[in-house]
Design a protein around this motif. Structure first.
Motif, PDB file in Angstrom:
ATOM      1  N   TRP A   1      38.493  37.473  35.753  1.00 21.34           N
ATOM      2  CA  TRP A   1      37.374  38.266  36.251  1.00 21.34           C
ATOM      3  C   TRP A   1      37.586  38.563  37.732  1.00 21.34           C
ATOM      4  O   TRP A   1      37.987  37.686  38.492  1.00 21.34           O
ATOM      5  CB  TRP A   1      36.055  37.528  36.050  1.00 21.34           C
ATOM      6  N   ARG A   2      37.328  39.792  38.127  1.00 22.65           N
ATOM      7  CA  ARG A   2      37.509  40.175  39.518  1.00 22.65           C
ATOM      8  C   ARG A   2      36.358  41.087  39.968  1.00 22.65           C
ATOM      9  O   ARG A   2      35.809  41.842  39.160  1.00 22.65           O
ATOM     10  CB  ARG A   2      38.822  40.928  39.704  1.00 22.65           C
ATOM     11  N   PRO A   3      36.014  41.047  41.268  1.00 25.04           N
ATOM     12  CA  PRO A   3      35.038  42.001  41.804  1.00 25.04           C
ATOM     13  C   PRO A   3      35.643  43.396  41.866  1.00 25.04           C
ATOM     14  O   PRO A   3      36.817  43.601  41.541  1.00 25.04           O
ATOM     15  CB  PRO A   3      34.738  41.442  43.197  1.00 25.04           C
ATOM     16  N   LEU A   4      34.847  44.344  42.319  1.00 25.45           N
ATOM     17  CA  LEU A   4      35.267  45.739  42.327  1.00 25.45           C
ATOM     18  C   LEU A   4      36.536  45.948  43.145  1.00 25.45           C
ATOM     19  O   LEU A   4      37.385  46.778  42.799  1.00 25.45           O
ATOM     20  CB  LEU A   4      34.145  46.622  42.878  1.00 25.45           C
ATOM     21  N   ASP A   5      36.686  45.188  44.228  1.00 26.63           N
ATOM     22  CA  ASP A   5      37.874  45.366  45.073  1.00 26.63           C
ATOM     23  C   ASP A   5      38.990  44.384  44.725  1.00 26.63           C
ATOM     24  O   ASP A   5      39.957  44.255  45.472  1.00 26.63           O
ATOM     25  CB  ASP A   5      37.494  45.220  46.551  1.00 26.63           C
ATOM     26  N   GLY A   6      38.885  43.697  43.593  1.00 29.88           N
ATOM     27  CA  GLY A   6      39.917  42.742  43.199  1.00 29.88           C
ATOM     28  C   GLY A   6      40.891  43.330  42.201  1.00 29.88           C
ATOM     29  O   GLY A   6      40.508  44.135  41.337  1.00 29.88           O
TER      30      GLY A   6
ATOM     31  N   ASP B   1      30.783  43.879  34.198  1.00 31.71           N
ATOM     32  CA  ASP B   1      29.582  43.218  33.692  1.00 31.71           C
ATOM     33  C   ASP B   1      28.476  43.347  34.751  1.00 31.71           C
ATOM     34  O   ASP B   1      28.662  42.931  35.897  1.00 31.71           O
ATOM     35  CB  ASP B   1      29.873  41.747  33.416  1.00 31.71           C
ATOM     36  N   LYS B   2      27.354  43.909  34.396  1.00 37.43           N
ATOM     37  CA  LYS B   2      26.314  44.213  35.377  1.00 37.43           C
ATOM     38  C   LYS B   2      25.669  42.963  35.952  1.00 37.43           C
ATOM     39  O   LYS B   2      25.242  42.950  37.107  1.00 37.43           O
ATOM     40  CB  LYS B   2      25.256  45.113  34.747  1.00 37.43           C
ATOM     41  N   SER B   3      25.578  41.907  35.167  1.00 38.08           N
ATOM     42  CA  SER B   3      24.930  40.691  35.666  1.00 38.08           C
ATOM     43  C   SER B   3      25.799  39.957  36.690  1.00 38.08           C
ATOM     44  O   SER B   3      25.305  39.477  37.709  1.00 38.08           O
ATOM     45  CB  SER B   3      24.598  39.753  34.499  1.00 38.08           C
ATOM     46  N   SER B   4      27.089  39.879  36.436  1.00 39.10           N
ATOM     47  CA  SER B   4      27.982  39.176  37.355  1.00 39.10           C
ATOM     48  C   SER B   4      28.636  40.107  38.368  1.00 39.10           C
ATOM     49  O   SER B   4      29.209  39.653  39.355  1.00 39.10           O
ATOM     50  CB  SER B   4      29.078  38.454  36.575  1.00 39.10           C
TER      51      SER B   4
END
Length: 253
Positions: free
Chosen positions: A105-110, A66-69
């Motif tokens: 939900w996870r960040p790119l490195d999650g 998701d680009k916003s989060s």
């Protein structure tokens, strides 16, 4: 990518044991969720989710973030019981016999990875400094909430007379270190590491252990070696620490 590759190398003690299990039982490292819960409909609706060996559940994120989060999400189904985020120690309860559905939900490195209550995961402490076949330093990550056991397998990688009897040759070359986690409803839990059995020549003569109890509160701990209390003031090698961010109580031996 670098962190993911290092994590994979740290997990070699766990992966090697699971691959030994695959060679002896035919059960693969990666199993779809409906294998363990064939009577539950939800288990058939998470095609990207899988059990990763006996202790871990993985749900890779395969959709654009998701680009916003700046987060990616995965739809997860947890079988009945308590589960812990492998990295943060956060607990998720699935009380229904049908399990629990949720979106993570996870960040790119999650990476969405969960360990079952009672789970035990042996890992290499530092893959960059310890390049031996069987590491001299191990981290063992343990999760609360239920009894558990794990039999870590190690070998030299050299099997003789394989053609004559592959299973016997493999067994003769293998050392087994049994670990048990007696939860006892959390009143006075005990984690026990037995002396290795089998071909103990493949095990390092001396080994450093870091026991990491993840998803727990800060609490008192006593170490017993060979039936005797391990006095850190006399020996000077026991270090107890607590990381509030990952809710991890650790002891170094």
């Amino acid at each position: 990518m670098d962190d993911a590759l290092r994590l994979r190398h740290r997990m070699i003690p766990y992966l090697h044991t699971m691959n030994w299990r695959a060679s002896r039982t035919g059960l693969p490292l990666v199993e779809p969720m409906y294998w363990g819960s064939p009577d539950i409909d939800a288990a058939y609706h998470v095609p990207n989710e899988y059990m990763f060996g006996t202790e871990l559940l993985a749900a890779p994120i395969t959709e654009p973030m998701d680009k916003s989060s700046r987060r990616g999400k995965a739809d997860v189904w947890l079988p009945q019981g308590d589960w812990f985020d492998f990295f943060t120690g956060r607990r998720y309860s699935a009380s229904s016999p049908n399990g629990r559905r949720m979106t993570v939900w996870r960040p790119l490195d999650g990476i969405p990875v969960f360990a079952k209550a009672g789970g035990i995961v042996p890992m290499q402490s530092d893959p960059l400094s310890d390049m031996t076949v069987n590491p001299r330093a191990l981290d063992v990550v343990v999760f609360p909430g239920a009894d558990g056991s794990f039999a870590m397998r190690e070998d030299s990688g050299e099997f003789h007379d394989v053609c004559a009897d592959a299973a016997a040759a493999q067994e003769a070359a293998t050392a087994v270190t049994a670990m048990t986690w007696q939860w006892d409803d959390g009143r006075s839990p005990q984690f026990v590491i037995e002396a290795p059995t089998g071909n103990t020549s493949v095990v390092p003569e001396r080994r450093d252990w870091t026991l990491i109890f993840r998803g727990v509160a800060r609490s008192a701990m006593q170490v017993i070696v060979g039936g005797e209390a391990w006095d850190k003031d006399l020996v000077g090698t026991t270090v107890v620490d607590y990381d509030a961010e990952t809710m991890s109580l650790s002891v170094k031996l």
